[in-house]
Enzyme design. Structure first.
Site, PDB file in Angstrom:
ATOM      1  N   CYS B  84       6.487 118.411 -40.062  1.00 41.43           N
ATOM      2  CA  CYS B  84       7.277 117.223 -39.847  1.00 41.43           C
ATOM      3  C   CYS B  84       9.006 117.900 -40.064  1.00 41.43           C
ATOM      4  O   CYS B  84       9.569 117.522 -39.066  1.00 41.43           O
ATOM      5  CB  CYS B  84       7.199 115.530 -40.156  1.00 41.43           C
ATOM      6  N   HIS B 337       8.661 109.316 -34.523  1.00 41.48           N
ATOM      7  CA  HIS B 337       9.042 110.808 -34.467  1.00 41.48           C
ATOM      8  C   HIS B 337       7.988 111.019 -34.152  1.00 41.48           C
ATOM      9  O   HIS B 337       6.315 111.611 -34.870  1.00 41.48           O
ATOM     10  CB  HIS B 337       8.906 110.295 -35.866  1.00 41.48           C
TER      11      HIS B 337
END
Ligand SMILES: [Zn+2]
Lengths: 166, 393
Positions: B84, B337
């Protein structure tokens, strides 16, 4: 996915392509005809005693002969002394619960299980261990005593789990 | 060699379910405005970097795909993966390339098209971002599960509650509603969070960031090139940290050591006092992949003392007007996200905030001229903290 498969089969026949209309946006999507299946083959040759230990109901791990550093999960090499002279030692199967979670939304590969509790405990020998926690998660508290048990899982293989100590 | 590196252009796609475009089309939505706002052409780009975790999307050679689609060939490129944190890792590569004299202008693209795969497949794939054998294979940890263990430990140590965590989601949705690029543009209340179904106790659906398609891009430039550019911000410093694969190899579950380390490095390099660094900043974007990690990020970034992060959200100190506004673009929670795009999106937000270009109702007061971004990959495996400023060092 079965519905999707039926839809694309129908669309292939009618329109000539494996396509579908996205339900939310109404946009045209090509549905991949190539499915990938993955299954890894992982070497455990150098930590074989760990698995042999579990067969005898023991939790054993590596300890550096030179500096005494204890490793869990077990590892072949000691980075502290850049040495690979390890001894296998048995861990006391008791410790303290440090944290936990209950996995409600499960990966498809765990779909056969009901929601399960995953916890981390610090064993009395000093190392920490991540495992499933047996029993009702609402009846346990961070900081309480737990023990390690080895049992056969649904899939048929042996694995350790944490069990609350009354 | 260029001592200082600037961001001279930005681009950002709408985040969300982007089944109206394919991957290169989505990337172009970020690349085009980045080139336009930087007033550069493809031929001016010396090197480009793509932050992309992939797996769930069909195309793997994204830099080459963009060479073809966006006319970037034959310039050098690479794809960067740090889970991420892939986006900020890509910025790191561009930043160091310019600093070392290897390039003058670098395009950094962060992109993820997660929804090319169905949700269960994504849950399966992200769960594997921990230690594969010792956490996933045998114990089926999911991504919310890893961070939920942090949430539980923080509750046990400092007396935080599920309601406190809900307050983070409420704040981020409040600002997400004001961000036209956000996936969720809807305000929510505490009850919405508390009544949503459990995903991984103590996290419920509204404690979790969503599965998102999106792209963001920035153009980085050397000091020499940037000196005549009007709208720009400078990268003042970066701190990068790495954490253990297994959670069980960490001392404590109320802090991410990689993040504490990265923040400390970033502050030191920027010459910012470690005692109260928030006094030198106008705001921050932290990695709120779930609600509890935002609170832990307050502490790892030293916006407060250990154990006091929960007080910051209770007292609304991370809203505009508080001690330090955090995630006033909606954060990962409401803005969305898209794994590889997130770190680049944070840089876009730093640019907009510092140049006072944020949309109505979500512009912070810019007094110190500095903004911090905190981008975490995996379960604290990689942390990139970047400090941006209006004035170069
Ligand atoms: Zn040793």
């Amino acid at each position: 996915m079965d519905e999707l498969r039926k839809a694309i089969e129908k669309n292939m026949e009618e329109f000539g392509f494996p396509v579908t209309i996205d339900e939310r946006l109404g946009t045209l999507q090509w549905v991949d005809m190539r499915e990938l299946r993955l299954r890894y083959v992982i070497c455990i040759e150098n930590i074989m005693p760990f698995f042999e230990g579990m067969r005898e109901g023991k939790l054993i791990t590596t300890k550096c002969k030179k500096c005494g550093r204890l490793f869990f999960p077990p590892q072949k090499d000691c980075p502290s002394c850049r040495d690979s002279e390890m001894e296998w030692v048995e861990l006391k199967k008791e410790g303290v619960l440090e944290t936990l979670t209950v996995i409600f939304v499960r990966p498809p590969s765990f779909a056969d299980y009901d929601p399960y509790t995953v916890a981390i405990a610090k064993l009395d020998d000093g190392v920490k261990i991540t495992a499933w926690l047996k029993g009702d998660p609402q009846k346990v508290k961070v900081g309480q005593r737990v023990k390690v048990e080895i049992s056969r899982r649904k899939e048929g293989y042996l694995m350790y789990e944490l069990v609350p100590v009354e | 060699m260029s001592e200082n590196v600037a961001i001279i252009g930005i681009g950002h796609s709408k985040f969300g379910t982007r089944k109206d475009v394919n991957l290169p089309e989505l990337a172009w939505e970020a690349i085009k405005p980045a080139l336009d706002s930087a007033n550069v052409e493809q031929k001016d780009i010396d090197f480009y970097v793509v932050g992309n975790a992939g797996m769930w999307s069909s195309e793997a050679a994204v830099p080459s795909l963009m060479a073809e689609y966006a006319d970037l060939a034959p310039k050098g490129s690479m794809r960067v993966e740090a889970a991420c944190a892939s986006g900020n890792a890509a910025i790191r590569v561009g930043y160091t390339a310019i600093k070392s004299g290897g390039a003058d202008i670098v395009l950094v693209l962060g992109i993820e098209k997660m929804q090319e795969s169905p949700n269960p497949t994504i849950i399966e794939l992200i769960g594997r971002f921990g230690s594969y054998f010792w956490e996933f294979e045998n114990f089926g940890l999911t991504f919310p599960g890893y961070y939920a263990m942090y949430g539980t430990a923080y509750m046990a140590k400092y007396g935080a509650t599920e309601e406190d965590y809900a307050k983070v989601a409420v704040k981020n949705h409040y600002y997400g509603a004001k961000n036209p690029y956000a996936q969720f543009r809807k305000e929510i209340d505490i009850d919405t969070v508390l009544k949503s179904p459990y995903i991984a106790w103590p996290f419920k659906l509204f404690d979790c960031s969503p599965i998102t398609d999106g792209a963001a891009a920035v153009i980085l430039a050397s000091e020499e090139f940037a000196k005549d550019v009007e709208d720009k911000i400078w990268i003042l410093s970066q701190g990068v940290g790495t954490g253990t694969a297994n959670l069980s190899r960490r001392d404590d579950f109320t802090t991410l050591p990689s993040a504490s380390y990265a923040a400390e490095q970033a502050y030191k390099k920027a010459g910012i006092d470690l005692d109260a660094p928030w006094k030198y900043l106008d705001g921050a974007n932290v990695h709120d992949c779930f609600t509890a990690p935002e609170i832990i990020a307050y502490e790892d970034c030293r916006f407060c003392k250990r154990g006091e992060g929960v007080e910051l959200i209770r007292e609304e100190q991370t809203y505009i007007g508080g001690r330090i506004p955090v995630n006033i673009d909606g954060g990962l929670k409401a803005k969305g996200h898209p794994i590889g795009a997130t770190g680049v999106s944070q840089a876009v937000e730093a640019y907009k905030q510092l140049l006072s270009q944020a949309e109505k109702g979500r512009q912070a007061d810019i007094k110190n001229g500095r903004w911090l971004t905190h981008n975490v990959g995996g379960t604290g495996h990689f942390t990139y903290v970047t400090i941006y400023g209006l004035e170069k060092r």
